[in-house]
Design an enzyme around this catalytic site. Structure first.
Site, PDB file in Angstrom:
ATOM      1  N   ARG A 174      48.065  37.315  30.744  1.00 41.85           N
ATOM      2  CA  ARG A 174      47.416  37.041  32.023  1.00 41.85           C
ATOM      3  C   ARG A 174      47.234  35.553  32.215  1.00 41.85           C
ATOM      4  O   ARG A 174      46.688  34.875  31.345  1.00 41.85           O
ATOM      5  CB  ARG A 174      46.058  37.711  32.053  1.00 41.85           C
ATOM      6  CG  ARG A 174      46.040  38.872  32.984  1.00 41.85           C
ATOM      7  CD  ARG A 174      44.735  39.564  32.931  1.00 41.85           C
ATOM      8  NE  ARG A 174      44.991  40.981  32.763  1.00 41.85           N
ATOM      9  CZ  ARG A 174      44.055  41.888  32.697  1.00 41.85           C
ATOM     10  NH1 ARG A 174      42.802  41.546  32.770  1.00 41.85           N
ATOM     11  NH2 ARG A 174      44.372  43.144  32.564  1.00 41.85           N
ATOM     12  N   SER A 227      44.911  43.534  36.689  1.00 38.98           N
ATOM     13  CA  SER A 227      43.841  44.527  36.796  1.00 38.98           C
ATOM     14  C   SER A 227      42.818  44.209  37.880  1.00 38.98           C
ATOM     15  O   SER A 227      43.147  44.154  39.055  1.00 38.98           O
ATOM     16  CB  SER A 227      43.187  44.668  35.428  1.00 38.98           C
ATOM     17  OG  SER A 227      42.339  45.768  35.384  1.00 38.98           O
ATOM     18  N   HIS A 228      41.601  43.909  37.478  1.00 36.94           N
ATOM     19  CA  HIS A 228      40.483  43.710  38.408  1.00 36.94           C
ATOM     20  C   HIS A 228      40.265  42.232  38.709  1.00 36.94           C
ATOM     21  O   HIS A 228      39.319  41.879  39.397  1.00 36.94           O
ATOM     22  CB  HIS A 228      39.224  44.300  37.775  1.00 36.94           C
ATOM     23  CG  HIS A 228      39.069  43.831  36.362  1.00 36.94           C
ATOM     24  ND1 HIS A 228      39.902  44.269  35.349  1.00 36.94           N
ATOM     25  CD2 HIS A 228      38.248  42.916  35.811  1.00 36.94           C
ATOM     26  CE1 HIS A 228      39.572  43.659  34.226  1.00 36.94           C
ATOM     27  NE2 HIS A 228      38.577  42.823  34.475  1.00 36.94           N
ATOM     28  N   ASP A 250      39.902  49.849  40.579  1.00 35.20           N
ATOM     29  CA  ASP A 250      40.305  48.443  40.492  1.00 35.20           C
ATOM     30  C   ASP A 250      41.719  48.246  41.038  1.00 35.20           C
ATOM     31  O   ASP A 250      42.357  49.191  41.523  1.00 35.20           O
ATOM     32  CB  ASP A 250      40.169  47.915  39.054  1.00 35.20           C
ATOM     33  CG  ASP A 250      41.222  48.475  38.116  1.00 35.20           C
ATOM     34  OD1 ASP A 250      41.797  49.527  38.420  1.00 35.20           O
ATOM     35  OD2 ASP A 250      41.471  47.840  37.066  1.00 35.20           O
ATOM     36  N   ASP A 274      44.739  47.891  39.883  1.00 38.10           N
ATOM     37  CA  ASP A 274      45.864  48.708  39.418  1.00 38.10           C
ATOM     38  C   ASP A 274      45.486  50.167  39.209  1.00 38.10           C
ATOM     39  O   ASP A 274      46.291  50.952  38.688  1.00 38.10           O
ATOM     40  CB  ASP A 274      46.472  48.113  38.136  1.00 38.10           C
ATOM     41  CG  ASP A 274      45.477  48.084  36.986  1.00 38.10           C
ATOM     42  OD1 ASP A 274      44.286  47.850  37.239  1.00 38.10           O
ATOM     43  OD2 ASP A 274      45.885  48.307  35.838  1.00 38.10           O
ATOM     44  N   ASP A 293      43.390  51.852  37.278  1.00 44.35           N
ATOM     45  CA  ASP A 293      43.042  52.535  36.029  1.00 44.35           C
ATOM     46  C   ASP A 293      41.532  52.600  35.807  1.00 44.35           C
ATOM     47  O   ASP A 293      41.052  53.430  35.055  1.00 44.35           O
ATOM     48  CB  ASP A 293      43.778  51.938  34.808  1.00 44.35           C
ATOM     49  CG  ASP A 293      43.544  50.455  34.638  1.00 44.35           C
ATOM     50  OD1 ASP A 293      42.890  49.832  35.503  1.00 44.35           O
ATOM     51  OD2 ASP A 293      44.030  49.894  33.638  1.00 44.35           O
ATOM     52  N   ARG A 294      40.766  51.748  36.501  1.00 41.09           N
ATOM     53  CA  ARG A 294      39.306  51.782  36.316  1.00 41.09           C
ATOM     54  C   ARG A 294      38.626  52.559  37.434  1.00 41.09           C
ATOM     55  O   ARG A 294      39.174  52.658  38.547  1.00 41.09           O
ATOM     56  CB  ARG A 294      38.749  50.360  36.330  1.00 41.09           C
ATOM     57  CG  ARG A 294      39.237  49.533  35.185  1.00 41.09           C
ATOM     58  CD  ARG A 294      38.512  48.205  35.146  1.00 41.09           C
ATOM     59  NE  ARG A 294      38.935  47.458  33.975  1.00 41.09           N
ATOM     60  CZ  ARG A 294      38.218  46.512  33.389  1.00 41.09           C
ATOM     61  NH1 ARG A 294      37.051  46.174  33.877  1.00 41.09           N
ATOM     62  NH2 ARG A 294      38.680  45.890  32.323  1.00 41.09           N
ATOM     63  N   THR A 342      38.241  47.721  21.182  1.00 41.50           N
ATOM     64  CA  THR A 342      38.418  47.628  22.629  1.00 41.50           C
ATOM     65  C   THR A 342      39.903  47.645  23.008  1.00 41.50           C
ATOM     66  O   THR A 342      40.709  47.012  22.346  1.00 41.50           O
ATOM     67  CB  THR A 342      37.760  46.315  23.101  1.00 41.50           C
ATOM     68  OG1 THR A 342      36.372  46.414  22.819  1.00 41.50           O
ATOM     69  CG2 THR A 342      37.967  46.078  24.572  1.00 41.50           C
ATOM     70  N   SER A 346      33.809  49.622  30.033  1.00 46.18           N
ATOM     71  CA  SER A 346      34.320  48.759  31.094  1.00 46.18           C
ATOM     72  C   SER A 346      34.969  49.570  32.218  1.00 46.18           C
ATOM     73  O   SER A 346      36.019  49.204  32.719  1.00 46.18           O
ATOM     74  CB  SER A 346      35.318  47.784  30.496  1.00 46.18           C
ATOM     75  OG  SER A 346      36.300  48.495  29.746  1.00 46.18           O
ATOM     76  N   LYS A 362      44.149  54.567  30.897  1.00 47.19           N
ATOM     77  CA  LYS A 362      42.978  55.090  31.578  1.00 47.19           C
ATOM     78  C   LYS A 362      43.376  55.392  33.015  1.00 47.19           C
ATOM     79  O   LYS A 362      44.356  54.836  33.519  1.00 47.19           O
ATOM     80  CB  LYS A 362      41.805  54.129  31.497  1.00 47.19           C
ATOM     81  CG  LYS A 362      42.079  52.729  31.971  1.00 47.19           C
ATOM     82  CD  LYS A 362      40.940  51.803  31.554  1.00 47.19           C
ATOM     83  CE  LYS A 362      41.269  50.361  31.864  1.00 47.19           C
ATOM     84  NZ  LYS A 362      41.206  49.504  30.677  1.00 47.19           N
TER      85      LYS A 362
END
Ligand code: G1P
Ligand code: ZN
Length: 566
Positions: free
Chosen positions: A27, A121-122, A292, A294, A296-297, A361, A382, A393
């Site tokens: 990232r 992601s987020h 989020d 993508d 997954d959250r 994690t 998270s 996830k």
């Protein structure tokens, strides 16, 4: 049109020292990919080179992204490089967009050797935002550390990359596109797919859609509000919840994917999903959720904005697991949570006599357990929840799981949660994030803290704040030995466990794009039925004080408080 085969070139390049993938891929700020010559090419070539040529030749790979700024540019390069590196077929989401869970589903469906997920992601998007590249393997999950280490090693010595510079694909048209390449016998194929359909087919077989449809659009239906935050999940929410399960149009908000997520952080928590929270507080919706960038959250809310802590969310799903037909058929093999996630899930596992795994994690650790048939349901604090239906996830799965529980129990989110606490006790939980801290200061603080807490004299020590006294049972630097392949992962976070089951955990983030982020996780366990409904921040104040005192975090980092409290 010229039908001559497309040229395959090998071009020289020079390595970068900093392409080590973090907890969730590489990232960086968008401008790093744009301004550093071949920064993207180097990393993509390192991914391809990490795959044995025999496996790569003629293989199928999946490419998806959350639709953020630079997504299409990157896909253009990946397609050119995949062709030149011998990949036979690329399966790409329509317009280059595919949620992370859908990538996992599609890799498994097409029996691909892996996939590339373009997401940060987020994290915020747009020209000033972040971009990210993650490699998933054939099980559909994030690559294991042996693979990401190999990618990193390759990126440090790379001298050239292969590319078909004239190859260009049309991401807007569904179906196959074929390309003839110089020196290759078989054409290279790109298949633009409707990943929403693949994902919908999968969840249709997991949940009872007839029961959900009745609850969401039948007589006396409940009202729900889902916020896709302008990320990749919008089309999935529209198609599955609105078109198929019959939710009215106002059930879905921010469902058009935008390159900059509308200027907001696509992060489903109380800070960034504040609009959803405001709407929920109004009381006209019974259930709310946000996702989020993508997809997954997830964040789950009840009527009037009742907040479900993610650590509690997975515990509630576990306690009601047979509301989901998939588990009625497949049975329940085991539960898992990441180490900093509260121990709420452990209590359900214990009560139902199901094995509980505590992993470092990051989702990749769950994947190994799932592949070995040992794990059915897992979660992270998270805002990550999921099961062994895929190897990522899955935000929408979590929402469908909660809706299944509501359909079975016919109670409100709040009542379900409160009954759960009364039965199992409550893990009050909070996380403090200190973002963009000086890297050296953060590392030195962690080193000194480790020395201090692993010392023999630390166990048994008492910490008192007001009337509350916490006695240390044990403390360590968390280390995980994978029960499937024996791989040992060290240095996964400092934990202090108190005699009453409460915990303080310190960890450095592995997903930030600049400097260091220090996370403190506070998990306070309470069984007194009179206290389980109290305010978490008030209940945890003493543990927070102790956590700051022991670490001297404010002194050491020059900060006076966290950047975000969750
Ligand atoms: C964060 C979360 C972690 C999650 C990861 C990827 O990682 O804490 O649970 O798996 O994002 O979504 P961190 O920044 O803490 O390394
Ligand atoms: Zn995500």
């Amino acid at each position: 049109m010229d039908d001559s085969p497309l040229q395959v070139l090998t071009l020289p390049t020079a390595p970068y020292p900093d392409q080590r993938p973090g907890s969730s891929g590489l990232r960086r700020k968008v401008f790093v990919f744009q301004s550093k010559r071949n920064y993207l090419h180097n990393f993509i070539q390192s991914i391809f080179s990490s795959i044995d040529l025999r496996d790569r030749q003629g293989s199928t790979m999946v490419v998806g992204g959350d639709g953020r700024y630079f997504n299409r540019t990157a896909i253009g390069v990946i397609v050119q490089m995949a062709a030149a590196n011998g990949v036979g077929r690329l399966v790409i989401g329509h317009h280059g967009i595919m949620s992370t869970p859908a990538v996992s589903c599609v890799i498994r469906k097409y029996k691909a050797i892996g996939g590339i997920v373009l997401t940060a992601s987020h994290n915020p998007g747009g020209p000033d935002g972040d971009f990210g590249i993650k490699f998933n393997t054939s099980n559909g999950g994030p690559a294991q550390e042996t693979v990401t280490n190999k990618i990193f090693q390759l990126s440090r010595t790379i001298e050239e990359f292969a590319i078909c510079p004239e190859l260009s694909v049309d991401l807007a048209t569904l179906g196959k596109q074929m390309f003839d390449l110089e020196n290759k016998f078989k054409p290279f194929t790109v298949e633009i797919v409707d990943s929403v359909e693949s994902y919908a087919n999968m969840v249709r077989n997991i949940f009872d859609f007839a029961a959900l449809k009745e609850m969401l659009s039948g007589e006396n239906h409940i009202k729900i509000r889902l916020d896709a935050m302008h990320g990749a999940l919008g089309p999935y929410v529209k198609r599955i919840l609105c078109e198929e399960l019959g939710c009215p149009a106002n059930s879905a908000m921010n469902c058009v994917p935008l390159e900059d997520f509308g200027g907001q952080y696509p992060d489903p928590n109380l800070t960034h999903a504040a609009d959803l929270m405001d709407t929920m507080r109004g009381g006209q919706y019974d259930f709310g959720a946000a996702f989020d960038g993508d997809g997954d959250r997830n964040m789950i809310l009840g009527k009037h904005g009742f907040f479900v802590n993610p650590s509690d969310s997975v515990a509630v799903i576990a306690a009601n697991i047979f509301s989901i037909p998939y588990f009625q058929h497949s049975g329940v093999r085991g539960y898992a949570r990441s180490m900093p996630t509260s121990t709420a899930l452990d209590r359900v596992a214990k009560a139902t006599k199901i094995e509980l795994y505590e992993t470092p994690t990051g989702w990749k650790f769950f994947g190994n357990l799932m592949d070995a048939g040992r794990l059915s349901l897992c979660g992270e604090e998270s805002f990550g929840t999921g099961s062994d239906h895929i190897r990522e996830k899955d935000g929408l799965w979590a929402v469908l799981a909660w809706l299944s529980i509501l359909a079975t129990r016919r109670q409100s989110v709040e009542d379900i949660m409160k009954e759960h606490w009364q039965k199992f006790g409550r893990n009050f939980y909070t996380r403090y994030d200190y973002e963009e801290v000086d890297l050296d200061a953060a590392c030195e603080m962690m080193e000194d803290l480790e020395m201090f807490i692993v010392d023999k004299s630390f166990a048994g020590q008492r910490f008192a704040v007001g009337e509350k006294v916490y006695q240390v049972e044990r403390a360590d630097n968390f280390e995980y030995s994978d029960p499937v392949d024996g791989t040992i992962s060290r240095n996964q976070g400092l934990r202090i466990i108190f005699c009453d089951g409460s915990r303080i955990i310190y960890r450095l983030s592995g997903t930030g794009s600049t400097r260091a982020t220090v996370r403190i996780y506070i998990d306070g366990y309470e069984t007194d039925p009179d206290k389980v409904f109290q305010d978490p921040q008030a209940m945890l104040a003493s543990l927070v004080t102790i956590a700051l005192k022991i670490s001297q975090l404010h002194n050491r980092t020059g900060r006076s408080g966290p950047s975000v409290i969750t």
